[in-house]
Design a protein around this motif. Structure first.
Motif, PDB file in Angstrom:
ATOM      1  N   GLY A 283      22.897 -83.740  40.474  1.00 17.43           N
ATOM      2  CA  GLY A 283      23.519 -82.566  41.079  1.00 17.43           C
ATOM      3  C   GLY A 283      24.815 -82.884  41.786  1.00 17.43           C
TER       4      GLY A 283
ATOM      5  N   LYS B 145      27.013 -84.960  40.879  1.00 20.09           N
ATOM      6  CA  LYS B 145      28.051 -85.243  39.891  1.00 20.09           C
ATOM      7  C   LYS B 145      28.669 -83.964  39.326  1.00 20.09           C
ATOM      8  N   ARG B 146      28.094 -82.822  39.667  1.00 19.94           N
ATOM      9  CA  ARG B 146      28.583 -81.543  39.131  1.00 19.94           C
ATOM     10  C   ARG B 146      29.916 -81.193  39.704  1.00 19.94           C
TER      11      ARG B 146
ATOM     12  N   ALA C  68      21.584 -76.577  41.361  1.00 22.06           N
ATOM     13  CA  ALA C  68      22.188 -75.429  40.672  1.00 22.06           C
ATOM     14  C   ALA C  68      22.387 -74.242  41.609  1.00 22.06           C
TER      15      ALA C  68
ATOM     16  N   THR D 190      18.671 -80.251  40.701  1.00 23.50           N
ATOM     17  CA  THR D 190      20.041 -80.708  40.470  1.00 23.50           C
ATOM     18  C   THR D 190      21.068 -79.837  41.193  1.00 23.50           C
TER      19      THR D 190
ATOM     20  N   ASP E 123      18.788 -79.727  33.526  1.00 20.00           N
ATOM     21  CA  ASP E 123      19.409 -78.400  33.429  1.00 20.00           C
ATOM     22  C   ASP E 123      19.386 -77.881  31.989  1.00 20.00           C
TER      23      ASP E 123
END
Length: 106
Positions: free
Chosen positions: A103, A105-106, A76, A74, A37
């Motif tokens: 991704g 873990k976001r 987004a 990831t 990212d």
């Protein structure tokens, strides 16, 4: 002389790149995933957030819709969609398990 038929070219391409696609590519994405990212933002000259927001304005969402994000990286896009409409059912998939792990873990 005309090029060989598409099927023949694809067979040659698959033979030449199969090792890369089946072995090296997964390793490369596993190395890249933690800073993917940030890399996108650098490549976009700091405008990744602007691009994402502009794209999000083009998406018409309704509650409880199902969304499929192919090549999700990831996640987004899926995460941005869920922030706009938390009732969505988002399914994200990517060739790289490492990208999906970042991704999540976001």
């Amino acid at each position: 002389m005309p090029p060989p038929p598409l099927a023949a070219r694809e067979a040659v391409r698959e033979q030449q790149f199969s090792d890369v696609w089946n072995n090296d590519l997964n390793d490369a994405f596993a190395d890249i995933a933690p800073y993917y990212d940030r890399g996108n933002d650098i490549a976009a000259l700091g405008l990744w957030g602007t691009f994402l927001n502009r794209f999000m304005r083009t998406v018409d969402l309704k509650p409880n819709q199902r969304v499929l994000d192919v090549c999700a990286g990831t996640n987004a896009i899926g995460i941005a969609l869920l922030k706009r409409e938390p009732t969505l059912e988002v399914h994200a998939m990517d060739r790289s398990a490492a990208m999906q792990e970042v991704g999540q873990k976001r």
